[in-house]
Design a protein around this motif. Structure first.
Motif, short mmCIF file in Angstrom:
data_model
loop_
_atom_site.label_atom_id
_atom_site.label_comp_id
_atom_site.label_asym_id
_atom_site.label_seq_id
_atom_site.Cartn_x
_atom_site.Cartn_y
_atom_site.Cartn_z
N PRO A 178 0.87 -1.10 0.25
CA PRO A 178 -0.18 -0.10 -0.07
C PRO A 178 0.95 1.14 -0.05
O PRO A 178 1.95 1.43 0.84
N GLY A 179 0.36 2.21 -0.60
CA GLY A 179 1.16 3.59 -0.67
C GLY A 179 2.18 3.37 -2.01
O GLY A 179 2.79 4.44 -2.39
N LEU A 180 2.50 2.16 -2.55
CA LEU A 180 3.73 2.20 -3.43
C LEU A 180 3.20 2.70 -4.89
O LEU A 180 1.90 2.32 -5.38
N ARG A 181 3.77 3.60 -5.49
CA ARG A 181 3.30 4.09 -7.06
C ARG A 181 4.00 3.03 -8.02
O ARG A 181 5.07 3.01 -8.18
N ASN A 200 -0.48 3.96 -11.27
CA ASN A 200 -1.38 4.02 -10.23
C ASN A 200 -0.58 4.09 -8.80
O ASN A 200 0.46 3.51 -8.68
N SER A 201 -1.28 4.47 -7.81
CA SER A 201 -1.01 4.35 -6.53
C SER A 201 -1.53 3.22 -5.71
O SER A 201 -2.84 3.12 -6.02
N VAL A 202 -1.17 2.46 -5.23
CA VAL A 202 -1.53 1.22 -4.69
C VAL A 202 -2.33 1.64 -3.22
O VAL A 202 -1.83 2.36 -2.38
N PRO A 203 -3.56 1.44 -3.23
CA PRO A 203 -4.65 1.82 -2.02
C PRO A 203 -4.14 0.98 -0.74
O PRO A 203 -3.45 0.00 -0.86
#
Length: 238
Positions: A178-181, A200-203
Motif C-alpha cells: 500500500p502506498g507504492l506508486r 497507479n498508487s496502490v491503495p
C-alpha cells in the motif's frame, strides 16, 4: 540485540563510537552495535521518552516522545517503514546522516497517517546499502504509548488479468505494498522494449486495478514496476 533510543545522539553514539581521528563516518566493517537494526520489529513503550529541541521534525510536524534507531539495508532497493501495531498517533521520518549533526540530516521520506483509516505511519524509501539510515518515530501532539516499528523490503508486485469488463476494457490487477506508486508496462514480445501504459498508487487494500482500452493488440505481456522517480536513491558523499 537492537534498541531504540529517545535521543538522536544516543542512537548515533551507540552506532558509531568516536575515533581518535575525529572521523565519525560509518563503515559497514565495524562491529554491529546494539542500535543498528536490520529491520526489527521494535517494540517499546515511549511514555517516558523525551524530545530534544534540535531534533528533526518529520514532514514538518512536531512529534514528541521520539524513538530513534539506525537501519542498514542488506542490498539496494525499496523498503518500507511502518508503525502498524502502535497504539497511538505516530509520525515517522527517515534520514541519511552524513555529519552526525541532527540539524543537517538528509531527508529520505516521511509520513503522518498511512491512509485515511489509521493513525499509524508508512514510509517507502529507496535504500542504499552503503548508507546508514536514521529513523525516528514520534507521537503526534506529544502522544505516547506502545510503539511498534518495522522496516522490511518491498516485495515484487503480483499481476493477475481479470478479463474484459462491461465497458469493453481489459483489466489487469496488481497486488503490492500500500502506498507504492506502480507503472504498468506492456511488451509485444519478451524481447521487445517495455512501454509504459498507466501509473497507479496502490491503495490501503493492497491492490490496484488498471483498466485498459481495447485495441492495444501489442499489449500481450505485462509487468508492473515501482515508479522510481518517486523514490530517488541518495548516494554517498564524494
Amino acid at each position: 540485540g537492537a534498541a531504540a533510543f529517545d535521543k538522536f545522539v544516543d542512537a548515533r553514539d551507540d552506532l558509531i563510537p568516536p575515533s581518535a581521528s575525529g572521523n565519525r563516518a560509518a563503515f559497514p566493517s565495524r562491529a554491529t552495535p546494539g542500535g543498528l537494526a536490520r529491520g526489527g520489529p521494535f517494540l517499546t513503550r515511549t511514555d517516558d521518552y523525551g524530545t530534544s529541541s534540535h531534533e528533526a521534525s518529520p514532514c514538518g510536524i512536531y512529534a514528541g516522545s521520539t524513538a530513534w534507531f539506525y537501519y542498514q539495508a542488506g542490498t539496494n532497493g525499496l523498503v518500507v517503514l511502518d508503525t502498524v501495531g502502535s497504539d497511538y498517533d505516530t509520525v515517522a521520518g527517515v534520514y541519511v546522516d552524513f555529519t552526525g549533526d541532527p540539524e543537517t540530516l538528509t531527508p529520505a521520506g516521511c509520513n503522518d497517517d498511512a491512509d485515511g483509516t489509521t493513525r499509524t505511519s508508512r514510509v517507502i524509501f529507496n535504500a542504499n546499502a552503503e548508507l546508514f539510515y536514521s529513523i525516528v518515530v514520534g507521537g503526534k501532539e506529544d502522544a505516547s504509548g506502545v510503539m511498534v516499528a518495522q522496516v522490511r523490503p518491498v516485495g515484487q508486485p503480483r499481476l493477475s488479468a481479470t478479463g474484459f469488463d462491461g465497458e469493453d476494457r481489459f483489466n489487469v490487477e496488481a497486488a503490492s505494498e500500500p502506498g507504492l506508486r506502480l507503472v504498468l508496462e506492456y511488451s509485444q514480445n519478451l524481447a521487445a522494449a517495455w512501454t509504459p501504459m498507466q501509473t497507479n498508487s496502490v491503495p490501503s487494500s493492497g491492490s490496484t486495478l488498471y483498466r485498459l482500452a481495447r485495441g492495444s493488440e501489442a499489449a500481450i505481456y505485462f509487468r508492473a514496476r515501482p515508479d522510481l522517480s518517486e523514490y530517488p536513491m541518495i548516494s554517498t558523499t564524494p
